[in-house]
Design a protein around this motif. Structure first.
Motif, short mmCIF file in Angstrom:
data_model
loop_
_atom_site.label_atom_id
_atom_site.label_comp_id
_atom_site.label_asym_id
_atom_site.label_seq_id
_atom_site.Cartn_x
_atom_site.Cartn_y
_atom_site.Cartn_z
N ASP A 14 -10.13 15.89 43.03
CA ASP A 14 -10.48 14.86 43.76
C ASP A 14 -9.46 13.89 44.36
N ALA A 15 -8.37 14.01 43.54
CA ALA A 15 -6.98 13.09 44.06
C ALA A 15 -6.36 13.51 45.30
N CYS A 16 -6.55 14.92 45.20
CA CYS A 16 -5.68 16.01 46.30
C CYS A 16 -6.63 15.76 47.58
N ALA A 17 -7.98 15.57 47.42
CA ALA A 17 -8.66 15.94 48.56
C ALA A 17 -8.45 15.03 49.93
N ALA A 18 -7.91 13.71 49.76
CA ALA A 18 -7.70 12.80 50.97
C ALA A 18 -6.32 13.20 51.43
N ASP A 19 -5.34 14.09 50.60
CA ASP A 19 -3.93 14.19 51.13
C ASP A 19 -3.78 14.88 52.32
N SER A 20 -3.25 14.15 53.44
CA SER A 20 -3.10 14.69 54.87
C SER A 20 -1.58 14.81 55.19
N GLY A 21 -0.48 14.83 54.00
CA GLY A 21 0.65 14.67 54.34
C GLY A 21 1.31 15.73 54.82
N PRO A 22 2.70 16.05 55.32
CA PRO A 22 3.15 17.05 55.74
C PRO A 22 2.97 18.28 55.08
N LEU A 23 2.87 19.52 55.70
CA LEU A 23 2.76 20.87 54.93
C LEU A 23 4.10 21.48 54.69
N VAL A 24 4.22 22.16 53.90
CA VAL A 24 5.56 22.85 53.45
C VAL A 24 5.34 24.04 52.66
N VAL A 25 6.14 25.04 52.86
CA VAL A 25 6.03 26.21 51.88
C VAL A 25 6.83 26.20 50.74
N THR A 26 6.18 26.43 49.74
CA THR A 26 6.61 26.20 48.42
C THR A 26 6.33 27.47 47.35
N HIS A 27 6.92 27.40 46.30
CA HIS A 27 6.65 28.33 45.44
C HIS A 27 5.30 27.78 44.32
N GLY A 28 4.52 28.65 44.11
CA GLY A 28 3.33 28.18 43.48
C GLY A 28 3.43 28.30 41.92
N ASP A 29 4.43 28.93 41.36
CA ASP A 29 4.94 28.89 39.90
C ASP A 29 6.30 28.42 39.37
N TRP A 30 6.25 27.14 39.05
CA TRP A 30 7.56 26.53 38.86
C TRP A 30 8.13 26.73 37.40
N SER A 31 7.58 27.67 36.73
CA SER A 31 7.74 27.77 35.33
C SER A 31 9.22 28.32 35.30
#
Length: 149
Positions: A14-31
């Protein structure tokens, strides 16, 4: 039952739903097993099939949860202060400061990722770092999902 984990996941989404910030390509698993660095920054990234297109804030929150859990099974390393510090460092290094309407998404992504990892542990009948951290700090992280910090 994992219903309590799912509730945290919903709060994060729900907290992510309204996020309209800039898009980036990132790594999805920062372990730590997938990303290496030194005092100069990231030096190697493994597991490149985990690349995702997402917003800057969600990328930072997601990375914070993965990185801070690390290999410590106690769950003590991922708390509100550690997340706040990680997010601050991310913004400073990237020189992109989250506007108030994006900040909750960073916290939401961290909470969702933590809940996702706890759900994985639950599926195996284990209570490791993610579940312990979610039990200890989930409510405090959830509070940040609705308040711009």
């Amino acid at each position: 039952s994992a219903a309590w984990i799912d509730e945290f996941a919903r709060t994060g989404l729900d907290a992510c739903a309204a996020d309209s910030g800039p898009l980036v390509v990132t790594h999805g698993d920062w372990s730590p097993r997938n990303v290496r660095g030194d005092r100069f920054g990231v030096t190697a990234v493994f597991d490149l099939d985990s690349l995702v297109l997402t917003t800057e804030a969600r990328a930072a929150g997601h990375a914070a949860a993965s990185w801070l859990l690390g290999n410590d099974d106690s769950g003590a390393g991922l708390d509100v202060d550690a997340l706040a510090h990680f997010l601050w460092l991310h913004q400073r290094i990237r020189d992109y400061w989250f506007p108030p309407h994006e900040a909750p998404a960073a916290w939401g992504a961290a909470l969702w990722n933590l809940a996702h990892l706890a759900r994985c542990e639950h599926a195996f009948g284990e209570e490791l770092a993610a579940t312990k951290s979610l039990r200890l700090h989930g409510a405090a992280i959830a509070e940040r999902c609705s308040v711009a910090q």
